[in-house]
Design a protein around this motif. Structure first.
Motif, PDB file in Angstrom:
ATOM      1  N   CYS A 111       0.828  -1.217   0.000  1.00  0.00           N
ATOM      2  CA  CYS A 111       0.000   0.000   0.000  1.00  0.00           C
ATOM      3  C   CYS A 111       0.856   1.259   0.000  1.00  0.00           C
ATOM      4  O   CYS A 111       0.319   2.365  -0.043  1.00  0.00           O
ATOM      5  CB  CYS A 111      -0.941   0.011   1.202  1.00  0.00           C
ATOM      6  SG  CYS A 111      -0.100   0.148   2.800  1.00  0.00           S
ATOM      7  N   ASN A 112       2.195   1.094   0.069  1.00  0.00           N
ATOM      8  CA  ASN A 112       3.062   2.270   0.057  1.00  0.00           C
ATOM      9  C   ASN A 112       4.186   2.091  -0.956  1.00  0.00           C
ATOM     10  O   ASN A 112       4.301   1.052  -1.607  1.00  0.00           O
ATOM     11  CB  ASN A 112       3.612   2.560   1.464  1.00  0.00           C
ATOM     12  CG  ASN A 112       4.447   1.420   2.010  1.00  0.00           C
ATOM     13  OD1 ASN A 112       5.396   0.963   1.382  1.00  0.00           O
ATOM     14  ND2 ASN A 112       4.110   0.947   3.201  1.00  0.00           N
ATOM     15  N   THR A 113       5.027   3.100  -1.091  1.00  0.00           N
ATOM     16  CA  THR A 113       6.055   3.095  -2.130  1.00  0.00           C
ATOM     17  C   THR A 113       7.403   2.574  -1.649  1.00  0.00           C
ATOM     18  O   THR A 113       8.385   2.645  -2.389  1.00  0.00           O
ATOM     19  CB  THR A 113       6.255   4.527  -2.673  1.00  0.00           C
ATOM     20  OG1 THR A 113       6.678   5.377  -1.598  1.00  0.00           O
ATOM     21  CG2 THR A 113       4.966   5.068  -3.278  1.00  0.00           C
ATOM     22  N   THR A 114       7.467   2.040  -0.448  1.00  0.00           N
ATOM     23  CA  THR A 114       8.732   1.571   0.117  1.00  0.00           C
ATOM     24  C   THR A 114       9.035   0.156  -0.365  1.00  0.00           C
ATOM     25  O   THR A 114       8.387  -0.811   0.040  1.00  0.00           O
ATOM     26  CB  THR A 114       8.687   1.606   1.651  1.00  0.00           C
ATOM     27  OG1 THR A 114       8.391   2.950   2.073  1.00  0.00           O
ATOM     28  CG2 THR A 114      10.001   1.182   2.250  1.00  0.00           C
ATOM     29  N   PRO A 143       2.128   7.481  -0.728  1.00  0.00           N
ATOM     30  CA  PRO A 143       2.897   7.717   0.503  1.00  0.00           C
ATOM     31  C   PRO A 143       3.974   6.657   0.702  1.00  0.00           C
ATOM     32  O   PRO A 143       3.810   5.503   0.299  1.00  0.00           O
ATOM     33  CB  PRO A 143       1.823   7.620   1.602  1.00  0.00           C
ATOM     34  CG  PRO A 143       0.831   6.646   1.046  1.00  0.00           C
ATOM     35  CD  PRO A 143       0.792   6.909  -0.437  1.00  0.00           C
ATOM     36  N   GLU A 144       5.071   7.034   1.348  1.00  0.00           N
ATOM     37  CA  GLU A 144       6.118   6.059   1.648  1.00  0.00           C
ATOM     38  C   GLU A 144       5.696   5.124   2.772  1.00  0.00           C
ATOM     39  O   GLU A 144       6.234   4.029   2.921  1.00  0.00           O
ATOM     40  CB  GLU A 144       7.425   6.758   2.015  1.00  0.00           C
ATOM     41  CG  GLU A 144       7.380   7.582   3.289  1.00  0.00           C
ATOM     42  CD  GLU A 144       8.735   8.172   3.650  1.00  0.00           C
ATOM     43  OE1 GLU A 144       9.742   7.785   3.019  1.00  0.00           O
ATOM     44  OE2 GLU A 144       8.787   9.019   4.561  1.00  0.00           O
ATOM     45  N   SER A 145       4.713   5.549   3.558  1.00  0.00           N
ATOM     46  CA  SER A 145       4.074   4.697   4.558  1.00  0.00           C
ATOM     47  C   SER A 145       2.658   5.206   4.731  1.00  0.00           C
ATOM     48  O   SER A 145       2.413   6.406   4.647  1.00  0.00           O
ATOM     49  CB  SER A 145       4.833   4.729   5.892  1.00  0.00           C
ATOM     50  OG  SER A 145       4.847   6.038   6.437  1.00  0.00           O
ATOM     51  N   ALA A 146       1.718   4.284   4.964  1.00  0.00           N
ATOM     52  CA  ALA A 146       0.312   4.671   5.093  1.00  0.00           C
ATOM     53  C   ALA A 146      -0.051   4.772   6.565  1.00  0.00           C
ATOM     54  O   ALA A 146      -0.147   3.760   7.257  1.00  0.00           O
ATOM     55  CB  ALA A 146      -0.587   3.671   4.371  1.00  0.00           C
ATOM     56  N   ASP A 173      -3.200   9.445   3.847  1.00  0.00           N
ATOM     57  CA  ASP A 173      -2.334   8.426   3.254  1.00  0.00           C
ATOM     58  C   ASP A 173      -3.155   7.273   2.694  1.00  0.00           C
ATOM     59  O   ASP A 173      -2.855   6.740   1.628  1.00  0.00           O
ATOM     60  CB  ASP A 173      -1.360   7.875   4.301  1.00  0.00           C
ATOM     61  CG  ASP A 173      -0.265   8.855   4.665  1.00  0.00           C
ATOM     62  OD1 ASP A 173      -0.067   9.837   3.935  1.00  0.00           O
ATOM     63  OD2 ASP A 173       0.396   8.632   5.703  1.00  0.00           O
ATOM     64  N   SER A 213      -3.200   6.100  -1.037  1.00  0.00           N
ATOM     65  CA  SER A 213      -2.738   4.743  -1.300  1.00  0.00           C
ATOM     66  C   SER A 213      -3.751   3.962  -2.124  1.00  0.00           C
ATOM     67  O   SER A 213      -3.380   3.233  -3.056  1.00  0.00           O
ATOM     68  CB  SER A 213      -2.474   4.018   0.024  1.00  0.00           C
ATOM     69  OG  SER A 213      -2.337   2.632  -0.173  1.00  0.00           O
ATOM     70  N   GLU A 231      -6.407  -0.196   5.219  1.00  0.00           N
ATOM     71  CA  GLU A 231      -6.386   0.826   4.168  1.00  0.00           C
ATOM     72  C   GLU A 231      -7.584   0.701   3.242  1.00  0.00           C
ATOM     73  O   GLU A 231      -8.180  -0.366   3.098  1.00  0.00           O
ATOM     74  CB  GLU A 231      -5.090   0.719   3.354  1.00  0.00           C
ATOM     75  CG  GLU A 231      -3.816   0.740   4.179  1.00  0.00           C
ATOM     76  CD  GLU A 231      -3.725   1.916   5.148  1.00  0.00           C
ATOM     77  OE1 GLU A 231      -4.325   2.982   4.890  1.00  0.00           O
ATOM     78  OE2 GLU A 231      -3.050   1.763   6.176  1.00  0.00           O
TER      79      GLU A 231
END
Length: 257
Positions: free
Chosen positions: A8-11, A41-44, A49, A53, A79
């Protein structure tokens, strides 16, 4: 069988960790492919976020051009987006929040969720209610750790155990890992807590395998019917980059004349 697991994030590091957990749970003959949104987001952590996401994950799947897959696992705990993805794709879609809660209900009368920041608790409660499993939830408890803090294994374990005690005091007989980034922690804390601990990623993978094996998929009658054919304008091009000619990208089936 091929299962696509969406972070769910871009990490990317978190995607890799989620995929490791998914592959550990998968049966023989199941291939797991992890996908990371190109934007978002890099974290939700929170409502903003989560909605961002959801759009990013839907965009990721609508532009997907890889090998065909048999099911989607959405690895974002609490999410948004699962209902939209169920309209979008023609294979079973399993959300780790629902999957973990449903399995927890088979193991005890009431379950508790241990998650990251306290600000995520209300959002998770709403997600569980929408999925129809909220009434069995004794508590959703935060550890005070951010999603990106979960890489510190010792700190995460200590925070989880402390939060788990609060959940047990509230009446939880089963515990659920409330973040995909906690995948694998169940093996460490399960014996120490003396109660079953459910990992949503593993639960979702096994449920996805079961649905595919039974030949079942999302109902197209009613709420999760295919999207209405119309023009839909997306604000960015494929993979999150602006369209080459500067225009928006439209999608949604055959466009009306």
């Amino acid at each position: 069988m091929r299962i696509v697991v969406t972070n769910c994030n871009t990490t990317q590091e978190m995607t890799a960790e989620i995929v490791r957990g998914a592959r550990a749970a998968a049966g023989p003959g199941t291939t797991v492919l992890g996908l990371t949104p190109a934007w978002g987001p890099e974290s939700a952590e929170g409502w903003l976020d989560s909605y961002l996401s959801a759009a990013a994950v839907i965009d990721l799947l609508r532009t997907y051009e890889g090998p065909a897959y048999d099911a989607v696992v959405m690895a974002g705990f609490g999410e948004h987006g699962r209902e939209g993805v169920r309209e979008l794709v023609d294979v079973p879609v399993i959300d780790i929040t629902e999957a973990a809660a449903h399995l927890a209900c088979l193991l005890g009368r009431r379950y508790g969720v241990v998650t990251t920041l306290e600000r995520s608790c209300g959002q998770i409660e709403d997600s569980l209610e929408l999925a129809g499993v909220g009434r069995n939830c004794a508590a959703v408890v935060g550890t005070g750790l951010g999603v990106l803090d979960l890489g510190d294994v010792e700190r995460t374990e200590a925070a989880f155990l402390a939060a788990a005690e609060r959940a047990r005091e509230a009446g939880a007989e089963v515990l659920v890992l409330g973040c995909a980034g906690m995948t694998g922690l169940q093996r460490v804390v399960g014996e120490k807590l003396g109660v079953p601990v459910v990992d949503g990623v593993g639960a979702a993978v096994k449920l996805a395998e079961s649905l595919v094996g039974l030949g079942l998929s999302t109902s197209r009658v009613g709420g999760w019917a295919r999207p209405v054919v119309k023009r839909r304008v997306w604000g960015a091009g494929r993979y999150g980059e602006p369209a080459a000619d500067g225009t928006a990208v439209s999608w949604g089936g055959d466009e009306p004349d």
